[in-house]
Design a protein around this motif. Structure first.
Motif, PDB file in Angstrom:
ATOM      1  N   LEU A   1       0.901  -1.597   0.181  1.00  0.00           N
ATOM      2  CA  LEU A   1       0.245  -0.171  -0.149  1.00  0.00           C
ATOM      3  C   LEU A   1       0.945   1.101  -0.040  1.00  0.00           C
ATOM      4  N   ILE A   2       2.052   1.121   0.565  1.00  0.00           N
ATOM      5  CA  ILE A   2       3.198   2.177   0.608  1.00  0.00           C
ATOM      6  C   ILE A   2       3.893   2.913  -0.272  1.00  0.00           C
ATOM      7  N   SER A   3       3.527   1.713  -1.161  1.00  0.00           N
ATOM      8  CA  SER A   3       4.200   1.770  -2.063  1.00  0.00           C
ATOM      9  C   SER A   3       3.609   2.411  -3.393  1.00  0.00           C
ATOM     10  N   ILE A   4       2.464   2.378  -4.103  1.00  0.00           N
ATOM     11  CA  ILE A   4       1.326   2.714  -4.867  1.00  0.00           C
ATOM     12  C   ILE A   4       2.009   3.889  -4.809  1.00  0.00           C
ATOM     13  N   PRO A   5       1.458   5.012  -6.034  1.00  0.00           N
ATOM     14  CA  PRO A   5       2.144   6.310  -6.258  1.00  0.00           C
ATOM     15  C   PRO A   5       0.772   6.654  -6.134  1.00  0.00           C
ATOM     16  N   PRO A   6       1.007   8.043  -5.275  1.00  0.00           N
ATOM     17  CA  PRO A   6      -0.585   8.807  -5.371  1.00  0.00           C
ATOM     18  C   PRO A   6      -1.056   8.811  -6.353  1.00  0.00           C
ATOM     19  N   GLU A   7      -0.855   9.190  -7.902  1.00  0.00           N
ATOM     20  CA  GLU A   7      -1.321   9.819  -9.106  1.00  0.00           C
ATOM     21  C   GLU A   7      -2.065   8.653  -9.387  1.00  0.00           C
ATOM     22  N   SER A   8      -1.649   7.156  -9.435  1.00  0.00           N
ATOM     23  CA  SER A   8      -2.359   6.286  -9.730  1.00  0.00           C
ATOM     24  C   SER A   8      -3.602   5.798  -9.800  1.00  0.00           C
ATOM     25  N   ASN A   9      -3.992   5.026 -10.756  1.00  0.00           N
ATOM     26  CA  ASN A   9      -5.556   4.856 -10.584  1.00  0.00           C
ATOM     27  C   ASN A   9      -5.378   4.392  -9.412  1.00  0.00           C
ATOM     28  N   LEU A  10      -5.305   3.182  -9.166  1.00  0.00           N
ATOM     29  CA  LEU A  10      -4.860   2.200  -7.791  1.00  0.00           C
ATOM     30  C   LEU A  10      -5.241   3.413  -6.226  1.00  0.00           C
ATOM     31  N   ALA A  11      -4.170   3.887  -6.669  1.00  0.00           N
ATOM     32  CA  ALA A  11      -4.399   4.864  -5.070  1.00  0.00           C
ATOM     33  C   ALA A  11      -5.956   5.882  -5.335  1.00  0.00           C
TER      34      ALA A  11
ATOM     35  N   LYS B   1     -23.549   8.283 -10.529  1.00  0.00           N
ATOM     36  CA  LYS B   1     -23.266   8.414  -9.218  1.00  0.00           C
ATOM     37  C   LYS B   1     -22.112   8.291  -8.707  1.00  0.00           C
ATOM     38  N   LEU B   2     -20.934   8.249  -9.064  1.00  0.00           N
ATOM     39  CA  LEU B   2     -19.158   8.390  -8.836  1.00  0.00           C
ATOM     40  C   LEU B   2     -19.244   9.599  -8.540  1.00  0.00           C
ATOM     41  N   PRO B   3     -18.271   9.981  -7.705  1.00  0.00           N
ATOM     42  CA  PRO B   3     -18.258  11.313  -7.881  1.00  0.00           C
ATOM     43  C   PRO B   3     -17.011  11.707  -8.981  1.00  0.00           C
ATOM     44  N   TYR B   4     -16.670  12.831 -10.125  1.00  0.00           N
ATOM     45  CA  TYR B   4     -16.295  12.774 -11.097  1.00  0.00           C
ATOM     46  C   TYR B   4     -14.209  12.208 -11.169  1.00  0.00           C
ATOM     47  N   TRP B   5     -14.030  12.869  -9.770  1.00  0.00           N
ATOM     48  CA  TRP B   5     -12.191  12.296  -9.561  1.00  0.00           C
ATOM     49  C   TRP B   5     -12.143  11.242  -9.427  1.00  0.00           C
ATOM     50  N   THR B   6     -13.731  10.058  -9.561  1.00  0.00           N
ATOM     51  CA  THR B   6     -13.005   8.561  -9.960  1.00  0.00           C
ATOM     52  C   THR B   6     -12.389   8.396 -11.096  1.00  0.00           C
TER      53      THR B   6
END
Length: 63
Positions: A15-25, A58-63
């Motif tokens: 979890l720590i290794s996931i880049p914050p800008e990635s889709n998984l994050a 219904k999903l937020p725009y940022w998803t």
């Protein structure tokens, strides 16, 4: 007990290794914002997820 700590450490490292800008994050952030707590039954969470898949507007725009 040592095995549990090792598995926990592995999962935390992943979890720590996931880049914050990635889709998984972004997906993880979305999951955290749903605020499904420990008292939310699994069937309710599954129902919420199915509803979001069926009605993505219904999903937020940022998803």
């Amino acid at each position: 007990m040592k095995l549990d700590k090792f598995v926990l450490a592995q999962n935390m490292a992943f979890l720590i290794s996931i880049p914050p800008e990635s889709n998984l994050a972004k997906l993880l952030a979305f999951c955290l914002t749903t605020k499904a707590g420990k008292n939310t039954p699994g069937t309710k969470i599954l129902e919420m997820t199915y509803d979001l898949i069926e009605n993505p507007s219904k999903l937020p725009y940022w998803t």
